[in-house]
Design an enzyme around this catalytic site. Structure first.
Site, PDB file in Angstrom:
ATOM      1  N   CYS A 109      27.558  31.979  47.719  1.00  0.00           N
ATOM      2  CA  CYS A 109      28.142  32.834  46.380  1.00  0.00           C
ATOM      3  C   CYS A 109      29.209  31.551  46.028  1.00  0.00           C
ATOM      4  CB  CYS A 109      28.634  33.982  46.728  1.00  0.00           C
ATOM      5  SG  CYS A 109      27.340  34.932  47.455  1.00  0.00           S
ATOM      6  N   ARG A 150      26.171  25.182  44.820  1.00  0.00           N
ATOM      7  CA  ARG A 150      26.152  26.254  46.208  1.00  0.00           C
ATOM      8  C   ARG A 150      24.979  26.694  46.541  1.00  0.00           C
ATOM      9  NH1 ARG A 150      31.450  26.351  47.714  1.00  0.00           N
ATOM     10  NH2 ARG A 150      31.405  28.339  48.703  1.00  0.00           N
ATOM     11  N   TRP A 188      24.373  34.582  46.257  1.00  0.00           N
ATOM     12  CA  TRP A 188      23.157  34.202  46.823  1.00  0.00           C
ATOM     13  C   TRP A 188      22.771  35.269  47.530  1.00  0.00           C
ATOM     14  CZ3 TRP A 188      22.012  33.133  52.032  1.00  0.00           C
ATOM     15  CH2 TRP A 188      21.152  32.263  52.473  1.00  0.00           C
ATOM     16  N   ASN A 228      32.640  36.179  47.830  1.00  0.00           N
ATOM     17  CA  ASN A 228      31.890  35.402  48.612  1.00  0.00           C
ATOM     18  C   ASN A 228      32.056  35.632  50.272  1.00  0.00           C
ATOM     19  OD1 ASN A 228      30.634  33.164  49.709  1.00  0.00           O
ATOM     20  ND2 ASN A 228      32.042  31.954  49.385  1.00  0.00           N
ATOM     21  N   GLY A 229      30.959  36.105  50.973  1.00  0.00           N
ATOM     22  CA  GLY A 229      31.292  36.454  52.492  1.00  0.00           C
ATOM     23  C   GLY A 229      30.222  37.542  52.522  1.00  0.00           C
ATOM     24  N   SER A 287      31.172  20.323  54.114  1.00  0.00           N
ATOM     25  CA  SER A 287      32.040  21.211  53.560  1.00  0.00           C
ATOM     26  C   SER A 287      33.272  21.648  54.287  1.00  0.00           C
ATOM     27  CB  SER A 287      31.279  22.780  53.334  1.00  0.00           C
ATOM     28  OG  SER A 287      31.059  23.280  54.297  1.00  0.00           O
ATOM     29  N   THR A 345      31.345  25.723  56.926  1.00  0.00           N
ATOM     30  CA  THR A 345      30.149  26.072  57.588  1.00  0.00           C
ATOM     31  C   THR A 345      30.561  27.170  58.449  1.00  0.00           C
ATOM     32  OG1 THR A 345      29.514  24.099  57.398  1.00  0.00           O
ATOM     33  CG2 THR A 345      28.223  25.608  58.787  1.00  0.00           C
ATOM     34  N   GLU A 381      16.133  13.994  60.599  1.00  0.00           N
ATOM     35  CA  GLU A 381      16.743  14.252  59.121  1.00  0.00           C
ATOM     36  C   GLU A 381      15.639  13.662  58.222  1.00  0.00           C
ATOM     37  OE1 GLU A 381      19.725  14.700  56.347  1.00  0.00           O
ATOM     38  OE2 GLU A 381      19.465  15.328  58.359  1.00  0.00           O
ATOM     39  N   LYS A 396      14.904  16.450  55.437  1.00  0.00           N
ATOM     40  CA  LYS A 396      15.037  16.512  54.011  1.00  0.00           C
ATOM     41  C   LYS A 396      13.590  16.806  53.028  1.00  0.00           C
ATOM     42  CE  LYS A 396      18.985  15.673  53.417  1.00  0.00           C
ATOM     43  NZ  LYS A 396      18.996  16.250  54.595  1.00  0.00           N
ATOM     44  N   GLU A 432      13.346  20.462  53.177  1.00  0.00           N
ATOM     45  CA  GLU A 432      14.313  20.982  52.246  1.00  0.00           C
ATOM     46  C   GLU A 432      14.043  21.249  50.683  1.00  0.00           C
ATOM     47  OE1 GLU A 432      18.986  20.849  53.851  1.00  0.00           O
ATOM     48  OE2 GLU A 432      17.850  18.907  53.285  1.00  0.00           O
ATOM     49  N   HIS A 460       3.113  15.442  75.093  1.00  0.00           N
ATOM     50  CA  HIS A 460       3.122  16.499  75.546  1.00  0.00           C
ATOM     51  C   HIS A 460       2.891  17.423  74.533  1.00  0.00           C
ATOM     52  CE1 HIS A 460       4.788  14.873  79.133  1.00  0.00           C
ATOM     53  NE2 HIS A 460       5.482  13.928  78.387  1.00  0.00           N
ATOM     54  N   LYS A 486      24.226  25.241  49.412  1.00  0.00           N
ATOM     55  CA  LYS A 486      24.887  24.125  49.846  1.00  0.00           C
ATOM     56  C   LYS A 486      26.010  24.145  50.981  1.00  0.00           C
ATOM     57  CE  LYS A 486      26.331  19.408  49.729  1.00  0.00           C
ATOM     58  NZ  LYS A 486      25.735  18.499  49.960  1.00  0.00           N
TER      59      LYS A 486
END
Length: 692
Positions: free
Chosen positions: A2, A33, A106, A133-134, A432, A435, A563, A567, A570, A586, A687
């Protein structure tokens, strides 16, 4: 997560249309965000008669107007102007003082919808409004209590308990105090006493017109100050906690989840600390310290402790948060990696004179290097891309330092309550610096007595403030949700960390100097590999209809495989999996056929011959191969021209992940654009993950 934003103009005339534009633009700066709905609250001009008829206890002050909308900010803008026209709210009306609040949500509690959007309200009369936010972890208990006292809840959110609790506190205080009115800050401090969890909050109330209160615990929040009178002095310190203020000078004050929404207005900011309550009133700023053990004494509120703080100056420019000539932020951030890496290394690589060896200087660590070298082990802790960057740097740190290095995903460390010892050095990696899981792991490591090191891109972030020492990666503002330039800068910083910890021993001098030379030349190599842009776009066209992608890597490039796959999933919303090539037999080998595209990273390093063997085995099973190799090695890695080859520049092995990830970033970008998805704001992602 948020985003919260507020704008207060004092002693400067602003039309309602201008105020709305500032609030909307603030939200646009926070879009990256991640969000699924948005809302704002401003003052109305209506007579309060109708509202008082509905609620005789309501204040006679100007009513507050709330607008909330599911979807993107432009949907909110459209709905606001439609509603304004419908109720004939005058956009040209001027206010010499006005406080407006805004929010991007969010969803965590309740689906995206107008009723679940913020600002959340205390009731139909909008006596108290809150943006948040939270996550409030004890909201269910608070909700049950408030329901017993006659409150009705409209939303599914955890946030709605906060404004209703504020109204409850306000009403009870006025009953008890009689003629002695309770202050806005006393109401908020009492509300905080009942809240558990992580939050950043901004309160607005019709009982306290033209005032705002901000407070935080865990989630980021900052205050921006713009003086509108020349010759105001440096304006950088508090006197009597008031910024030298309450002097009638015109000014604008901003509250925001991060600096991106403030930088276009001012560079003078105050990063609000946990448990601080910032009260904006009459153009002044008062900071109080919330102390949970200081509750109410009898029927009166205790006097909170005042705090004196200084403003700081943002080290960024408004141009950094614009797209410039690029279509998307992710595209821009991929292509500016040569410049961001140069900035990351500036002033930290020392060539030395004719008799001096090349070395690295990390000012934030120099007083702690001896302690780190004596560590029983070094523990890297991060999430997502930051974890992958640390994984890429682990081999060189082990090689140069001789200290065992372990990896921890922050959430898993907390779930297991894994052992952290006083003799450990715990390195926390976060773009950021806010996190949530990484912050909780940081507190866990501090409680266990470990030396804590922060690696973050955000000056003044929670990780930067709460670790013992650290390094800023200085990659510049990163707006795209999918991290690109921060990842490569993190790897470079951790390579420099390995050089600094390793010291100047004779045995590794040649290796160290080769790495430092490689670091100096790295921006040029990045410019070189970026020339593959069109080639990656052509490859994306071939993969546009695929549903899955495998990426094999090992050694330094196991992290690259993880990574690169991250990407693709994402932003392109394609299933992709990074796999350690040594584990191919395996299980993963069962997936190989002539249809599934497989990327194999086989650049020149100690694992090159093993990767050649992997390619041969995949080829024998008719695998559809895309091989990334060092320039000139196409014939060595591609049996019988049966696969597509991506040739990249060769650099020192520990720096090769910086080069190798860029074609995969470009591939993910072009796949996303060709598939018609939002590359900068991927579905369901944020984000900065500031909630668990």
């Amino acid at each position: 997560m948020c985003g919260i934003f507020a704008y207060l103009n004092y002693n400067v005339s602003r039309e309602r249309r201008y105020i709305l534009q500032v609030l909307f633009n603030g939200l646009r700066r926070l879009e990256y965000r991640g969000y699924d709905s948005a809302g704002i609250a401003i003052d109305s001009s209506f007579s309060a008669t109708a509202t008082r008829a509905a609620d005789p206890n309501t204040s006679t002050s100007t009513p507050l107007v709330v607008f909330r909308q599911e979807g993107n900010i432009e949907s909110l803008v459209k709905s606001v102007y439609q509603e304004v026209a419908k109720v004939e709210l005058n956009l040209e009306e001027s206010f010499s003082i006005h406080a407006g609040i805004a929010h991007t949500r969010w969803a965590t509690h309740g689906e995206p919808s107008p009723r679940n959007s913020h600002p959340q309200t205390s009731g139909a009369a909008n006596e108290f409004l809150v943006v948040h936010n939270g996550i409030i972890t004890n909201y269910e208990v608070l909700k049950e209590t408030l329901v017993r006292h006659g409150f009705t809840f409209e939303s599914e959110t955890d946030t709605e308990v906060i404004p209703k609790l504020a109204k409850f506190v306000f009403d009870k205080a006025n009953e008890a105090e009689g003629d002695q009115a309770v202050t806005f800050s006393e109401v908020v401090l009492e509300v905080m006493r009942h809240l558990e969890g992580a939050y950043a909050l901004i309160f607005k109330s019709r009982h306290y017109p033209n005032e705002l209160i901000a407070c935080k615990r865990g989630s980021p929040l900052l205050l921006g100050v713009k003086e509108l009178t020349e010759n105001m002095g440096n304006g950088s310190a508090f006197e009597d906690n008031k910024f030298l203020l309450k002097n009638g000078h015109p000014r604008e004050l901003f509250l925001s989840s991060d600096a991106n929404a403030v930088i276009e207005h001012t560079k003078k900011v105050l990063v609000i600390e946990d448990d601080e309550v910032v009260h904006l009133k009459d153009g002044g700023v008062t900071i109080l310290k919330f102390e949970n053990d200081k509750g109410k004494h009898g029927s009166s509120f205790s006097r909170p402790t005042s705090v004196q703080r200084a403003l700081s100056v943002l080290e960024m420019e408004a141009e950094q948060i614009n797209k410039g000539r690029y279509e998307h932020y992710m595209q821009k951030e991929i292509h500016e990696q040569a410049e961001s890496l140069t900035t990351t290394m500036r002033g930290r690589l020392l060539l030395g004179g004719s008799s001096k060896s090349k070395t690295v200087l990390l000012g934030g660590l120099k007083d702690h290097l001896k302690t780190i070298r004596r560590s029983r082990r070094i523990v890297f802790i991060g999430c997502g891309t930051s974890y992958n960057a640390a994984l890429a740097a682990r081999p060189i740190l082990e090689e140069l330092s001789g200290v065992p290095v372990t990896m921890e995903i922050a959430s898993d460390l907390l779930d297991r309550q894994g052992p952290i010892y006083r003799e450990d050095t715990a390195v926390f990696v976060s773009q950021s610096g806010e996190t949530a899981d990484t912050l909780l792991a940081l507190q866990y490591a501090l409680d266990n007595g470990a030396l804590c090191v922060g690696i973050t891109n955000t000056v003044g972030s929670a990780i930067a403030r709460n670790t013992h020492c650290g390094v800023h990666i200085n990659a510049g503002a990163e707006i795209g949700v999918a991290s690109t330039k921060a990842y490569t800068s993190q790897i470079v910083v951790m390579a420099m960390l390995a050089l600094a910890i390793g010291g100047d021993t004779i045995s590794n001098q040649a290796r160290r100097e080769a790495i430092i030379d490689g670091l100096f030349d790295l921006p040029n190599k990045v410019r070189d590999v970026l020339k593959l842009d069109q080639e990656m776009k052509d490859l994306a066209k071939l993969l546009i209809a695929e549903q899955s992608l495998l990426v094999f890597g090992r050694g330094y490039n196991y992290a690259t495989a993880l990574e690169g796959a991250l990407k693709v999933k994402e932003v392109a919303l394609m299933h992709s999996e990074g796999i350690l090539a040594g584990e191919m037999k395996h299980g993963p080998l069962a997936l190989v056929d002539e249809n599934l595209p497989i990327v194999v990273i086989a650049t020149r390093d100690a694992c090159f011959s093993k990767q050649q063997s992997v390619i041969q085995q995949l080829h024998a099973r008719k695998g559809r191969l895309i091989v990334m190799c060092s320039r000139g090695d196409a014939a060595s890695v591609c049996p019988g021209e049966s696969c597509r080859v991506i040739e990249v520049p060769q650099v020192e092995d520990c720096l090769q992940p910086v080069i190798n990830i860029i074609p995969l970033q470009l591939l993910a970008y072009h796949l996303t654009v060709l598939r018609g998805f939002n590359v900068d704001q991927p579905r369901n992602l944020a984000k900065s993950v500031t909630t668990q």
